[in-house]
Design a protein around this motif. Structure first.
Motif, mmCIF file in Angstrom:
data_model
loop_
_atom_site.group_PDB
_atom_site.id
_atom_site.type_symbol
_atom_site.label_atom_id
_atom_site.label_comp_id
_atom_site.label_asym_id
_atom_site.label_seq_id
_atom_site.Cartn_x
_atom_site.Cartn_y
_atom_site.Cartn_z
ATOM 1 N N GLY A 223 1.011 -1.266 0.069
ATOM 2 C CA GLY A 223 0.009 0.097 0.087
ATOM 3 C C GLY A 223 0.989 1.068 -0.019
ATOM 4 N N PRO A 224 0.174 2.361 0.251
ATOM 5 C CA PRO A 224 1.016 3.489 0.100
ATOM 6 C C PRO A 224 2.167 3.490 0.877
ATOM 7 C CG PRO A 224 -1.249 4.106 -0.145
ATOM 8 C CD PRO A 224 -1.074 2.595 0.426
ATOM 9 N N GLU A 225 2.176 3.141 2.278
ATOM 10 C CA GLU A 225 3.191 3.318 3.369
ATOM 11 C C GLU A 225 4.497 2.530 2.762
ATOM 12 O OE1 GLU A 225 4.122 2.472 8.076
ATOM 13 O OE2 GLU A 225 2.052 2.528 7.142
ATOM 14 N N LEU A 226 4.089 1.207 2.333
ATOM 15 C CA LEU A 226 5.226 0.506 1.823
ATOM 16 C C LEU A 226 5.642 1.084 0.809
ATOM 17 C CD1 LEU A 226 4.458 -3.176 2.969
ATOM 18 C CD2 LEU A 226 6.135 -1.725 4.034
ATOM 19 N N ALA A 227 5.031 1.590 -0.275
ATOM 20 C CA ALA A 227 5.224 2.179 -1.471
ATOM 21 C C ALA A 227 6.382 3.398 -1.085
ATOM 22 C CB ALA A 227 4.444 2.577 -2.419
ATOM 23 N N ARG A 228 6.121 4.167 -0.243
ATOM 24 C CA ARG A 228 6.923 5.224 0.244
ATOM 25 C C ARG A 228 8.268 4.740 0.906
ATOM 26 N NH1 ARG A 228 2.136 7.677 1.943
ATOM 27 N NH2 ARG A 228 2.278 6.870 4.118
ATOM 28 N N THR A 229 8.256 3.655 1.603
ATOM 29 C CA THR A 229 9.411 3.150 2.208
ATOM 30 C C THR A 229 10.403 2.736 1.006
ATOM 31 O OG1 THR A 229 8.421 2.262 4.097
ATOM 32 C CG2 THR A 229 10.224 1.115 3.444
ATOM 33 N N SER A 248 -7.229 -8.705 -7.635
ATOM 34 C CA SER A 248 -7.740 -7.638 -8.711
ATOM 35 C C SER A 248 -8.190 -6.539 -7.879
ATOM 36 C CB SER A 248 -8.985 -8.461 -9.390
ATOM 37 O OG SER A 248 -8.529 -9.657 -9.876
ATOM 38 N N ARG A 249 -8.966 -6.624 -6.890
ATOM 39 C CA ARG A 249 -9.372 -5.259 -6.100
ATOM 40 C C ARG A 249 -7.979 -4.481 -5.849
ATOM 41 N NH1 ARG A 249 -13.177 -8.886 -4.327
ATOM 42 N NH2 ARG A 249 -12.201 -9.113 -2.415
ATOM 43 N N ALA A 250 -7.257 -5.281 -5.111
ATOM 44 C CA ALA A 250 -5.855 -4.602 -4.691
ATOM 45 C C ALA A 250 -5.032 -3.695 -5.806
ATOM 46 C CB ALA A 250 -5.101 -5.556 -4.202
ATOM 47 N N VAL A 251 -5.006 -4.499 -6.946
ATOM 48 C CA VAL A 251 -4.414 -4.206 -8.004
ATOM 49 C C VAL A 251 -4.986 -2.743 -8.680
ATOM 50 C CG1 VAL A 251 -3.703 -4.326 -10.382
ATOM 51 C CG2 VAL A 251 -3.279 -6.031 -8.969
ATOM 52 N N LEU A 252 -6.241 -2.697 -8.546
ATOM 53 C CA LEU A 252 -6.979 -1.468 -8.995
ATOM 54 C C LEU A 252 -6.871 -0.305 -8.140
ATOM 55 C CD1 LEU A 252 -10.190 -3.079 -10.353
ATOM 56 C CD2 LEU A 252 -8.452 -2.267 -11.711
ATOM 57 N N SER A 253 -6.931 -0.683 -6.875
ATOM 58 C CA SER A 253 -6.575 0.159 -5.722
ATOM 59 C C SER A 253 -5.268 0.868 -5.714
ATOM 60 C CB SER A 253 -6.927 -0.133 -4.247
ATOM 61 O OG SER A 253 -5.918 -1.216 -4.007
ATOM 62 N N TRP A 254 -4.243 -0.095 -6.169
ATOM 63 C CA TRP A 254 -2.796 0.625 -6.272
ATOM 64 C C TRP A 254 -2.765 1.513 -7.438
ATOM 65 C CZ3 TRP A 254 -0.964 -4.917 -6.078
ATOM 66 C CH2 TRP A 254 -1.059 -5.637 -4.781
ATOM 67 N N ALA A 255 -3.744 1.052 -8.502
ATOM 68 C CA ALA A 255 -3.566 1.761 -9.680
ATOM 69 C C ALA A 255 -4.017 3.406 -9.252
ATOM 70 C CB ALA A 255 -4.469 1.331 -10.876
ATOM 71 N N GLU A 256 -5.270 3.334 -8.654
ATOM 72 C CA GLU A 256 -5.768 4.725 -8.035
ATOM 73 C C GLU A 256 -4.768 5.613 -7.380
ATOM 74 O OE1 GLU A 256 -9.271 3.840 -6.387
ATOM 75 O OE2 GLU A 256 -10.379 2.916 -8.001
ATOM 76 N N GLN A 257 -3.938 4.702 -6.496
ATOM 77 C CA GLN A 257 -3.272 5.415 -5.659
ATOM 78 C C GLN A 257 -1.932 5.802 -6.228
ATOM 79 O OE1 GLN A 257 -3.126 2.286 -2.844
ATOM 80 N NE2 GLN A 257 -4.872 3.100 -1.589
ATOM 81 N N GLY A 258 -1.641 5.345 -7.549
ATOM 82 C CA GLY A 258 -0.377 5.731 -8.438
ATOM 83 C C GLY A 258 0.548 4.838 -7.821
ATOM 84 N N ILE A 259 0.654 3.768 -7.272
ATOM 85 C CA ILE A 259 1.730 3.250 -6.556
ATOM 86 C C ILE A 259 2.089 1.591 -7.502
ATOM 87 C CG2 ILE A 259 1.518 3.931 -4.421
ATOM 88 C CD1 ILE A 259 0.310 1.563 -3.543
#
Length: 463
Positions: A223-229, A248-259
């Motif tokens: 998620g965003p926290e580990l992406a920032r790390t 699939s839901r996780a992938v789409l959420s990461w796409a929305e979050q730009g990670i």
């Protein structure tokens, strides 16, 4: 290499005596060179290594002061690249060869055996996996090290990679179950400073994580926290257990979050939705397939998602995954993927008269070399025999009984060859296997260490 060279201890001695010389030269002559470089293809001729780098490829090369290796009758090929292996488990090889499903694997291995691993067990398992990789022609291995219970566990895994001389990617993650120090991911900064301070070394670092919190809770989920790390460390991310509706839901959420992106690798990617694949393709996200793992353990659809990846412009890497239930080499992965995909293609068109879309032996070798390197963030370093890349290469006997006569070089590598045909392996221009034997290994000592570690793990109650 010809018979005189493959039995020449003197030649190996010359290679090793010059190993510390940054200007050392090795000239391989008279080979069939499967470069896997799209611009070079297959070349019949010579290859020159200077220091740790490929300096020239072509016919009739000369080099003053070079150690000349007569490679006639052999194939020179790029070292294979494993994009995902849980190396610490190696002393538990084939302990559950007929595993029923993912749950059976998780409860036996991650909730059971993993909880009693000591740092020395991490070292022994990881070293064994890396040595086996070298023996089977894998010169780069991503170790998805998801049993980092303490700082010492992480250090042991890294030092095992370093001590074998493999090009190793340490992808670090905390454990799923049991007691641990909760030092991860904060400890990644210390590890990077201690072990990964140079950009020109064999070892690199990545953040390892899971797709969702279903198995081990939110702390290990991407998620965003580990992406920032990862961004703060300047390293890539490898995400395991990406499959099914939740994946699939996780992938789409990461796409929305730009990670999502080229520095992120999604492992398995089995049974994902069309929308998820579209987001992965548009973002340039990389994919690591585990063909035998998906099929044998039965992950979601149990079908390796090569067609789905190619449909959105992703050329995937290949991986071993877990040796507790699977083979240890990439030849098996290439052949399994080739057979499964071509079976699906023919079956889908059977009786319809429709066009077939079959992958080729070149495709799967590309996945196991150039695309694997790109997936591991090392596409500019290794994965093809290209001038300027590091000298990670295999010398494969093409005239052995199972390979003769040489008719198609790539077909011979993918469908004919195995570890017994690999007479030499070089990593960074250094010999790691010679005359069919992995170098610098005391087999009786290794056997005793592996057996003792296995016995400890099996005979200690899980915590």
């Amino acid at each position: 290499m010809n018979a005189a060279d493959t039995t020449s201890a003197a030649l190996l001695d010359r290679l090793r005596r010059q190993s510390a010389d940054p200007s050392r030269r090795i000239l391989f002559t008279g080979a069939t060179i499967v470069t896997m470089d799209p611009e070079l293809g297959t070349v019949h001729g010579d290859l020159l290594v200077e220091g740790d780098t490929i300096a020239a490829i072509g016919p009739n090369l000369t080099a003053d002061g070079a150690v000349v290796v007569d490679a006639s009758g052999t194939l020179l090929a790029p070292g294979l690249v494993d994009t995902h292996r849980h190396a610490w488990e190696a002393q538990l090889r084939r302990i559950m060869p007929d595993v029923d499903d993912l749950g059976g694997y998780v409860m036996a291995t991650l909730a059971g055996y993993a909880t009693v691993y000591r740092p020395e067990d991490m070292y022994i398992g990881t070293r064994l996996a890396a040595l086996t990789a070298l023996d089977s022609g894998i010169t780069t291995m991503l170790d998805f090290s998801h049993n980092s219970r303490t700082r010492e566990h992480s250090e042991a895994a890294i030092e095992a990679l370093r001590d074998t001389g493999i090009r190793g990617v340490h992808a670090s993650m905390g454990p799923h179950f049991g007691d641990w120090d909760r030092q991860w991911p904060a400890d990644l900064t210390r590890l990077k400073d201690r072990y990964f301070s140079s950009t020109d070394q064999l070892l690199t670092l990545r953040v390892a994580t899971l797709a969702t919190d279903e198995i081990a809770g939110p702390a290990l989920a991407y998620g965003p926290e580990l992406a920032r790390t990862a961004a703060d460390l300047g390293v890539g991310v490898s995400v395991d257990a990406v499959f099914g509706a939740s994946g699939s839901r996780a992938v789409l959420s990461w796409a929305e979050q730009g990670i999502l992106g080229p520095d992120v690798t999604l492992i398995h990617s089995t049974g994902l939705s069309t929308e998820a694949w579209k987001a992965m393709g548009e973002s340039g996200t990389t994919v690591a397939l585990a063909p035998t793992s998906d099929a044998q353990i039965g992950l979601e659809t149990a079908i390796p998602a090569v067609d789905e990846a190619l449909a959105v412009g992703i050329r995937p890497g290949l991986s071993i995954d877990v040796e507790v239930a699977l083979a240890s080499d990439l030849f098996t992965q290439m052949r399994a993927l080739l057979a499964i995909q071509r079976m699906r293609a023919v079956n889908a068109a059977y009786g319809t008269g429709g066009d077939l879309s079959r992958i080729t032996t070149h495709d799967v070798l590309d996945f196991a070399t150039l695309q694997g390197a790109r997936t591991n963030g090392l596409g500019d370093v290794t994965g093809s025999l290209t001038v300027g890349k590091k000298a990670d290469l295999l010398v494969v006997r093409a005239e052995d009984i199972n390979n003769m006569p040489l008719n198609d070089p790539i077909g011979t590598l993918v469908l004919g060859s195995d570890a017994r045909n690999i007479t030499a392996v070089f990593v960074d221009g250094q010999p790691r296997k010679w005359e069919g034997q992995v170098l610098d290994v005391n087999l009786p000592e290794l056997r005793a260490e592996v057996s003792a570690s296995r016995d400890h793990v099996l005979n200690t109650p899980s915590k």
